[in-house]
Design an enzyme around this catalytic site. Structure first.
Site, PDB file in Angstrom:
ATOM      1  N   LYS A 124       4.140 -33.827   3.948  1.00 17.69           N
ATOM      2  CA  LYS A 124       3.568 -32.626   4.573  1.00 17.69           C
ATOM      3  C   LYS A 124       3.654 -32.713   6.108  1.00 17.69           C
ATOM      4  CE  LYS A 124       1.037 -28.832   4.857  1.00 17.69           C
ATOM      5  NZ  LYS A 124       1.732 -27.542   4.836  1.00 17.69           N
ATOM      6  N   THR A 140      -4.486 -30.492   4.014  1.00 20.01           N
ATOM      7  CA  THR A 140      -3.541 -31.248   4.865  1.00 20.01           C
ATOM      8  C   THR A 140      -4.311 -32.288   5.673  1.00 20.01           C
ATOM      9  OG1 THR A 140      -2.193 -29.260   5.086  1.00 20.01           O
ATOM     10  CG2 THR A 140      -1.772 -31.040   6.648  1.00 20.01           C
ATOM     11  N   LYS A 142      -4.444 -28.745  14.534  1.00 21.43           N
ATOM     12  CA  LYS A 142      -4.994 -29.904  13.802  1.00 21.43           C
ATOM     13  C   LYS A 142      -3.868 -30.710  13.154  1.00 21.43           C
ATOM     14  CE  LYS A 142      -5.955 -28.876   9.524  1.00 21.43           C
ATOM     15  NZ  LYS A 142      -5.546 -29.346   8.238  1.00 21.43           N
TER      16      LYS A 142
HETATM   17  P1  NAP Z   1      -9.700 -22.017   5.736  1.00 25.02           P
HETATM   18  O1  NAP Z   1      -9.455 -20.606   5.340  1.00 25.02           O
HETATM   19  O2  NAP Z   1     -10.162 -22.290   7.118  1.00 25.02           O
HETATM   20  O3  NAP Z   1     -10.728 -22.653   4.686  1.00 25.02           O
HETATM   21  C1  NAP Z   1     -11.276 -23.920   4.896  1.00 25.02           C
HETATM   22  C2  NAP Z   1     -12.218 -24.270   3.759  1.00 25.02           C
HETATM   23  O4  NAP Z   1     -12.876 -25.511   4.092  1.00 25.02           O
HETATM   24  C3  NAP Z   1     -13.344 -23.243   3.531  1.00 25.02           C
HETATM   25  O5  NAP Z   1     -13.635 -23.188   2.161  1.00 25.02           O
HETATM   26  C4  NAP Z   1     -14.506 -23.855   4.326  1.00 25.02           C
HETATM   27  O6  NAP Z   1     -15.783 -23.453   3.873  1.00 25.02           O
HETATM   28  C5  NAP Z   1     -14.300 -25.329   3.990  1.00 25.02           C
HETATM   29  N1  NAP Z   1     -14.996 -26.193   4.946  1.00 25.02           N
HETATM   30  C6  NAP Z   1     -14.718 -26.396   6.253  1.00 25.02           C
HETATM   31  N2  NAP Z   1     -15.577 -27.276   6.801  1.00 25.02           N
HETATM   32  C7  NAP Z   1     -16.428 -27.642   5.801  1.00 25.02           C
HETATM   33  C8  NAP Z   1     -17.525 -28.534   5.733  1.00 25.02           C
HETATM   34  N3  NAP Z   1     -17.909 -29.251   6.795  1.00 25.02           N
HETATM   35  N4  NAP Z   1     -18.161 -28.661   4.544  1.00 25.02           N
HETATM   36  C9  NAP Z   1     -17.753 -27.962   3.463  1.00 25.02           C
HETATM   37  N5  NAP Z   1     -16.720 -27.098   3.451  1.00 25.02           N
HETATM   38  C10 NAP Z   1     -16.056 -26.941   4.613  1.00 25.02           C
HETATM   39  O7  NAP Z   1      -8.389 -22.912   5.544  1.00 25.02           O
HETATM   40  P2  NAP Z   1      -7.096 -22.652   4.651  1.00 25.02           P
HETATM   41  O8  NAP Z   1      -6.112 -21.872   5.442  1.00 25.02           O
HETATM   42  O9  NAP Z   1      -7.505 -22.200   3.289  1.00 25.02           O
HETATM   43  O10 NAP Z   1      -6.509 -24.143   4.604  1.00 25.02           O
HETATM   44  C11 NAP Z   1      -7.045 -25.148   3.769  1.00 25.02           C
HETATM   45  C12 NAP Z   1      -6.167 -26.395   3.902  1.00 25.02           C
HETATM   46  O11 NAP Z   1      -4.822 -26.073   3.536  1.00 25.02           O
HETATM   47  C13 NAP Z   1      -6.079 -26.938   5.328  1.00 25.02           C
HETATM   48  O12 NAP Z   1      -5.979 -28.330   5.283  1.00 25.02           O
HETATM   49  C14 NAP Z   1      -4.782 -26.320   5.868  1.00 25.02           C
HETATM   50  O13 NAP Z   1      -4.209 -27.085   6.905  1.00 25.02           O
HETATM   51  C15 NAP Z   1      -3.934 -26.335   4.606  1.00 25.02           C
HETATM   52  N6  NAP Z   1      -2.888 -25.309   4.540  1.00 25.02           N
HETATM   53  C16 NAP Z   1      -3.118 -24.026   4.934  1.00 25.02           C
HETATM   54  C17 NAP Z   1      -2.100 -23.087   4.858  1.00 25.02           C
HETATM   55  C18 NAP Z   1      -2.280 -21.658   5.287  1.00 25.02           C
HETATM   56  O14 NAP Z   1      -1.269 -20.960   5.420  1.00 25.02           O
HETATM   57  N7  NAP Z   1      -3.474 -21.147   5.508  1.00 25.02           N
HETATM   58  C19 NAP Z   1      -0.845 -23.462   4.350  1.00 25.02           C
HETATM   59  C20 NAP Z   1      -0.652 -24.779   3.916  1.00 25.02           C
HETATM   60  C21 NAP Z   1      -1.676 -25.703   4.015  1.00 25.02           C
HETATM   61  P3  NAP Z   1     -16.495 -22.136   4.527  1.00 25.02           P
HETATM   62  O15 NAP Z   1     -15.912 -20.993   3.797  1.00 25.02           O
HETATM   63  O16 NAP Z   1     -17.922 -22.358   4.304  1.00 25.02           O
HETATM   64  O17 NAP Z   1     -16.131 -22.143   6.002  1.00 25.02           O
END
Ligand code: NAP
Length: 295
Positions: A172, A97, A240
């Site tokens: 989104k 997102t 965010k």
């Molecule tokens: P998350 O669990 O926090 O995972 C974030 C990912 O980004 C991890 O693989 C993390 O790696 C990586 N990352 C963060 N900073 C980084 C950096 N500087 N360099 C390289 N890798 C980095 O997030 P998520 O919930 O899966 O969400 C991912 C996306 O989908 C976001 O944009 C979120 O807004 C969106 N989203 C989430 C949901 C939900 O329900 N969770 C629903 C819809 C959309 P590490 O493992 O090393 O930290």
């Protein structure tokens, strides 16, 4: 199906999405900054790259499912990142997102390398990611998105074509604005009920039994009854996303007064140390703001 898929970002969402791509029989290579998170997929026979560059050299299509712009920029521009590996003629699908203006900037940065960028953020949280029932909001060249439909349908149950590049991100923003306001509204109603010494379970059951009993409220009612918020969609990510919503609305000249109010509450939630809880924990922010003299 013969295309090789590279998947970067194995967080709450990315891990099950990548697993579903693998289950559908695609050739898959993954990369995650924290290597441990790739172990489960490696155990299922998925290839694991040491660096984004290694993944880019192998894959035809690169999917990003990362926190947001900072993470994407790191993965793109760092020493062993995507762009130094020269991914010309490849397709990058950003499912993270981000704001529409970030997507358009990214498109301009990738254009000189003849990279096709598709924005494809998702509606749905951890469970739909596991079940493969996400709604995928796409923006970009229509033909490329049509060609990619089988890949999208390995992760989701519906692919929505929103328009040119950036329109998936724009859609989104509108979805998450509603999500934030609805979640805060339910928590505000529950918070008032508690202050009035009403049984909150009774309130939730009454809401769920009537016309307000939507899927979101059903999904979150267990957490709210137990006052326990194991993460599905982290509260810090909603803060965010609301920052992007406000920026996007400002650029578009759209009035979003409720979004301004809920942004403050989600940001305070992060300040209170609740950022890694589920975003339904915005209820804790409201409780912290109650007039304690009335309790
Ligand atoms: P998350 O669990 O926090 O995972 C974030 C990912 O980004 C991890 O693989 C993390 O790696 C990586 N990352 C963060 N900073 C980084 C950096 N500087 N360099 C390289 N890798 C980095 O997030 P998520 O919930 O899966 O969400 C991912 C996306 O989908 C976001 O944009 C979120 O807004 C969106 N989203 C989430 C949901 C939900 O329900 N969770 C629903 C819809 C959309 P590490 O493992 O090393 O930290």
């Amino acid at each position: 199906m013969s295309q090789k898929i590279g998947f970067i970002g194995l967080g709450i969402m990315g891990q099950p999405m990548a697993a579903n791509i693998h289950t559908r029989g695609y050739e898959l290579m993954v990369f995650n900054r924290t290597k441990d998170k790739a172990k489960e997929l490696a155990g299922k026979g998925v290839l694991v790259a040491e660096t984004p560059a290694e993944l880019v050299e192998w894959a035809d299509i690169i999917i990003l499912m990362l926190t947001g712009p900072e993470a994407i920029d790191d993965v793109l521009y760092s020493e062993n990142g995507i762009l130094p590996a020269n991914p010309s003629e490849k397709i990058i699908i950003n499912m993270s997102t981000v704001s529409p203006s970030y997507t358009l900037n990214l498109k301009n940065c990738l254009a000189p390398n003849s990279i096709t960028l598709i924005d494809a953020p998702v509606s749905g949280s951890k469970k739909p990611a596991i079940d493969g029932s996400l709604i995928i909001l796409t923006g970009g060249p229509k033909q490329a998105i049509d060609d990619l439909e089988p890949l999208f349908l390995s992760m989701g149950r519906k692919v929505v074509y929103c328009g040119k590049t950036g329109q998936g991100s724009a859609m989104k923003m509108t979805v998450n604005l509603l999500l934030a306001v609805m979640m805060e509204g339910l928590c505000e109603s529950l918070n008032l009920a508690q202050q009035l010494n009403l049984d909150k379970d009774l309130l939730l059951d009454s809401i769920l039994a009537g016309p307000l009993g939507c899927g979101l409220f059903q999904l979150k009612s267990g957490m709210l009854k137990q006052n326990d918020f194991p993460v599905q969609f982290p509260l810090k990510h909603m803060a965010k996303d609301l920052r992007f919503v406000l920026q996007t609305a400002d650029e578009a000249g759209a009035a979003v007064p409720a979004a301004h109010a809920v942004f403050q509450l989600f940001r305070q939630g992060v300040g209170l140390g609740n950022g890694d809880l589920d975003f339904a924990a915005v209820k804790k922010t409201l409780e912290a703001l109650n007039d304690k003299q009335n309790m």
